[in-house]
Design a protein around this motif. Structure first.
Motif, mmCIF file in Angstrom:
data_model
loop_
_atom_site.group_PDB
_atom_site.id
_atom_site.type_symbol
_atom_site.label_atom_id
_atom_site.label_comp_id
_atom_site.label_asym_id
_atom_site.label_seq_id
_atom_site.Cartn_x
_atom_site.Cartn_y
_atom_site.Cartn_z
ATOM 1 N N LYS A 18 67.505 16.675 -52.028
ATOM 2 C CA LYS A 18 66.662 17.006 -53.168
ATOM 3 C C LYS A 18 67.091 16.294 -54.442
ATOM 4 O O LYS A 18 66.285 16.082 -55.330
ATOM 5 N N ASP A 19 68.364 15.909 -54.522
ATOM 6 C CA ASP A 19 68.840 15.231 -55.731
ATOM 7 C C ASP A 19 68.792 13.702 -55.622
ATOM 8 O O ASP A 19 69.264 12.998 -56.502
ATOM 9 N N SER A 20 68.180 13.192 -54.555
ATOM 10 C CA SER A 20 68.059 11.744 -54.386
ATOM 11 C C SER A 20 67.102 11.163 -55.430
ATOM 12 O O SER A 20 66.037 11.731 -55.691
ATOM 13 N N GLY A 78 68.281 24.285 -47.902
ATOM 14 C CA GLY A 78 69.388 24.211 -48.851
ATOM 15 C C GLY A 78 69.143 23.118 -49.869
ATOM 16 O O GLY A 78 68.104 23.100 -50.535
ATOM 17 N N ASP A 79 70.076 22.168 -49.965
ATOM 18 C CA ASP A 79 69.931 21.086 -50.934
ATOM 19 C C ASP A 79 69.143 19.895 -50.380
ATOM 20 O O ASP A 79 69.105 18.831 -50.978
ATOM 21 N N PHE A 139 59.816 9.226 -51.076
ATOM 22 C CA PHE A 139 59.891 9.461 -49.636
ATOM 23 C C PHE A 139 59.285 10.805 -49.233
ATOM 24 O O PHE A 139 58.682 10.915 -48.177
ATOM 25 N N LEU A 140 59.419 11.817 -50.072
ATOM 26 C CA LEU A 140 58.819 13.112 -49.751
ATOM 27 C C LEU A 140 57.299 13.032 -49.750
ATOM 28 O O LEU A 140 56.640 13.638 -48.901
ATOM 29 N N ASN A 141 56.736 12.287 -50.675
ATOM 30 C CA ASN A 141 55.285 12.248 -50.829
ATOM 31 C C ASN A 141 54.587 11.216 -49.948
ATOM 32 O O ASN A 141 53.357 11.169 -49.916
#
Length: 156
Positions: free
Chosen positions: A54-56, A125-126, A62-64
């Motif tokens: 999540k902090d990348s 988690g993260d 990449f998520l979208n």
């Protein structure tokens, strides 16, 4: 990092994993991210998963991405893996590629490639756990796999 977190990470590092590049198209550019969190999930339907921190700084890109490819790297591709861990510009990192049927970049000389479409995303988690539906697969060449263990590259 706490003492437990460091020990947890070191213990996880004793489990050898394969190394892959997740690739997406973004604004006409091929982007890649090195991962070792790839896993199969289901044969029917064909599903895989990978995890995204999540902090990348690459998180949104990449998520979208609806369409992506998983490119399993060969033992002789450690340099490309390292470069894509630092920067996501696949071509600038020396990665040659061709477009998949879904438009995602397929890395030339990978030993296996999976064309995928984002199926679901789960909080973990993260990290985000990205579940992908596999649309197509191929094995461009037969070579030893690149392996990551104890914070370094190896081969089987």
């Amino acid at each position: 990092m706490s003492l437990f977190e460091r020990e947890f990470r070191d213990c996880l590092g004793r489990f050898p994993t394969g190394v892959a590049l997740i690739t997406v198209m973004d604004g006409g550019s091929a982007r890649a991210m090195t991962i070792n969190s790839f896993s199969s999930v289901s044969l029917d339907p064909p599903l895989i998963l990978w995890s995204l921190a999540k902090d990348s700084h690459r998180y949104d890109r990449f998520l979208n991405a609806r369409d992506f490819a998983v490119n399993i790297l060969a033992a002789d591709q450690a340099e490309l893996s390292t470069a894509c861990a630092r920067s996501d510009d696949l071509e600038a990192n020396g990665g040659r590629w061709t477009p998949a049927s879904n438009g995602a970049p397929l890395v030339e000389d990978a030993i296996a490639r999976f064309e995928c479409r984002r199926h679901q995303v789960f909080a973990g988690g993260d990290h985000e756990i990205i579940l992908g539906e596999v649309l197509n697969v191929d094995r461009p060449r037969d070579a030893e796999a690149l392996v990551f263990v104890r914070s370094g590259y190896s081969k089987i």
